[in-house]
Design a protein around this motif. Structure first.
Motif, PDB file in Angstrom:
ATOM      1  N   LEU A 130       0.822  -1.210   0.000  1.00 32.37           N
ATOM      2  CA  LEU A 130       0.000   0.000   0.000  1.00 32.37           C
ATOM      3  C   LEU A 130       0.854   1.258   0.000  1.00 32.37           C
ATOM      4  N   ASP A 131       1.826   1.264   0.874  1.00 34.29           N
ATOM      5  CA  ASP A 131       2.715   2.412   0.997  1.00 34.29           C
ATOM      6  C   ASP A 131       3.454   2.664  -0.309  1.00 34.29           C
TER       7      ASP A 131
ATOM      8  N   ASN B  22      -8.233 -12.498  -9.285  1.00 36.20           N
ATOM      9  CA  ASN B  22      -7.557 -13.239  -8.222  1.00 36.20           C
ATOM     10  C   ASN B  22      -8.216 -13.104  -6.852  1.00 36.20           C
ATOM     11  N   LEU B  23      -9.523 -12.996  -6.877  1.00 37.53           N
ATOM     12  CA  LEU B  23     -10.220 -12.901  -5.602  1.00 37.53           C
ATOM     13  C   LEU B  23     -10.983 -14.195  -5.328  1.00 37.53           C
ATOM     14  N   ARG B 119      -8.183  -1.455  -0.577  1.00 40.46           N
ATOM     15  CA  ARG B 119      -6.984  -1.372   0.260  1.00 40.46           C
ATOM     16  C   ARG B 119      -6.783  -2.650   1.071  1.00 40.46           C
ATOM     17  N   ASP B 120      -7.875  -3.126   1.582  1.00 44.64           N
ATOM     18  CA  ASP B 120      -7.846  -4.371   2.352  1.00 44.64           C
ATOM     19  C   ASP B 120      -7.289  -5.527   1.528  1.00 44.64           C
ATOM     20  N   PHE B 121      -7.821  -5.661   0.326  1.00 47.77           N
ATOM     21  CA  PHE B 121      -7.383  -6.755  -0.547  1.00 47.77           C
ATOM     22  C   PHE B 121      -5.903  -6.622  -0.905  1.00 47.77           C
ATOM     23  N   ILE B 122      -5.479  -5.383  -1.128  1.00 46.72           N
ATOM     24  CA  ILE B 122      -4.067  -5.171  -1.453  1.00 46.72           C
ATOM     25  C   ILE B 122      -3.202  -5.658  -0.295  1.00 46.72           C
ATOM     26  N   PHE B 128      -3.571 -10.579  -5.876  1.00 48.08           N
ATOM     27  CA  PHE B 128      -4.481  -9.535  -6.348  1.00 48.08           C
ATOM     28  C   PHE B 128      -3.749  -8.207  -6.467  1.00 48.08           C
ATOM     29  N   ALA B 129      -2.967  -7.868  -5.444  1.00 42.61           N
ATOM     30  CA  ALA B 129      -2.254  -6.586  -5.419  1.00 42.61           C
ATOM     31  C   ALA B 129      -1.422  -6.395  -6.680  1.00 42.61           C
TER      32      ALA B 129
END
Lengths: 231, 231
Positions: A130-131, B22-23, B119-122, B128-129
């Motif tokens: 994220l960062d 990719n979820l 953001r959570d998934f990342i 997924f990220a």
DNA sequence: TATCATTAATGATATATATCATAATATGTA
DNA sequence: TACATATTATGATATATATCATTAATGATA
């Protein structure tokens, strides 16, 4: 100053807290083993359009230009990157090969981190991911913003922009040594070299700036900002 | 066609495999609960410069323009987004507020996914990220590339670019209905409306295109490409 | 349908910018 | 040092583009 290829430890790097703050000691160790820190003299090429992308590049020190070579060998500068900038832009995620070339405008130090390590960290360290996205996004976003800033203005406004850009964003001083030639300014703002020189002379005559070769001092920043705003 | 605010399940969305491949089933369920699918009529505003960024926006259907309003109320179009594009660009990671406005050029369907979910998934789903970043990066990269393409050309080359852009990238046909006015073309390529109209007429006289109002047909694509390349 | 507002179209003119030419200065290099 | 080369500088001219003016066509709306 023989710094070529010298590898310093990220752990001790003054910029660590900015670029890689969410990595564990273990992860930093891994980066160190997959990293090269290279020194480039002013004018040296850091990467070329078409080169395979294998590393994530981070400018530790100096100043570089990103540019594209047009069909007619004319060069078009996309952006000037300063220390702490990720100089590969986003291509590193969406392309196999560099779509821009990069050259040092001043003596520079670039950290090359193996791209696979970065990918690994994104996969395994969500906080880092994220960062990292935030930082790299803001660099790309500002490139887009800059292009719009420049292209919605005309000659005088564009030159004002460039002067303010180097003064405020790069050197944080009203007095600075322009790190690029008039020709390169032209390549950055899509104008002819002659007109860049002409407008700079105009600004000098109007006492907005003082010029002595590459040494430039902004004397009347208010007026310059007005020209930037309203042309 | 009353689709307003209707929520479809990502699980069944034809684009799922592209945007959110990719979820897990669990994660898709979570998205569905934090998602709104909104229908916008042609001309309706999707978001405004300055609005707080709370969702990740994905264009499922239609066509939209991203633009900035200049000091003098003049509008400058940054890009045209087509289905499958992430229409918020990277600002969503680097800004709290939108720096562009978005308006529907055709009837459109936009998926708004709560940014916190993304953001959570990342953070929690590394695969997924990475995938997500590749996609979002390529959209931003192409915006930069387009701006350069346009600004390094002059009037005729820019119009040729626009015609080829809609023909090849948006409609995949030599015959199409130009979804924007001549004034908007002007705002997209930084030219005056009159000159946009003039050059289109020139191209018509030179038998490169046929025009009937907004209906345009590219007749001589080879010549048009030559103008795009060499002006 | 009539009216108004917007868009499209075209010509004339003004303005901005590029190009060409030439010279002076600076910079790199053998 | 002296030479070659690139950069900076300025003027004259050509070209590209914007602006202004006017009309026609189109679209929206009461």
């Amino acid at each position: 100053m023989e710094l070529s290829h010298k590898v310093n430890h990220c752990k001790e790097c003054v910029y660590r807290s900015w670029a890689f703050k969410n990595l564990s000691a273990e992860e930093l160790k891994k980066i160190n083993s997959k990293k090269v820190e290279k020194f480039f003299r002013k004018g040296e090429k850091i990467c070329l359009e078409g080169d395979e992308i294998s590393s994530f590049m981070y400018l530790q020190n100096g100043l570089v230009k990103l540019y594209k070579t047009e069909v007619n060998t004319k060069e078009h500068i996309i952006s000037i990157a300063k220390p702490r900038d990720f100089i590969g832009l986003l291509s590193i995620f969406s392309n196999k090969n560099h779509i821009y070339s990069i050259t040092a405008l001043e003596d520079s130090i670039v950290c090359f981190v193996d791209l696979s390590v970065i990918r690994d960290f994104i996969k395994t360290n969500g906080i880092f991911a994220l960062d990292f996205f935030e930082k790299i996004s803001s660099v790309s976003d500002s490139v887009i913003k800059t292009r719009i800033d420049i292209n919605t203005r005309q000659l005088r406004g564009r030159i004002a922009y460039i002067l303010l850009f180097f003064s405020k964003h790069i050197y944080d001083s009203s007095k600075f040594n322009l790190p690029i030639s008039r020709k390169e300014v032209a390549e950055l703002i899509d104008m002819s070299t002659e007109n860049v020189i002409r407008v700079l002379s105009e600004f000098r005559k109007d006492k907005l700036i003082q010029i002595e070769g590459k040494n430039i001092e902004i004397v009347d920043i208010k007026k310059l900002e007005r020209i930037y705003e309203f042309g």
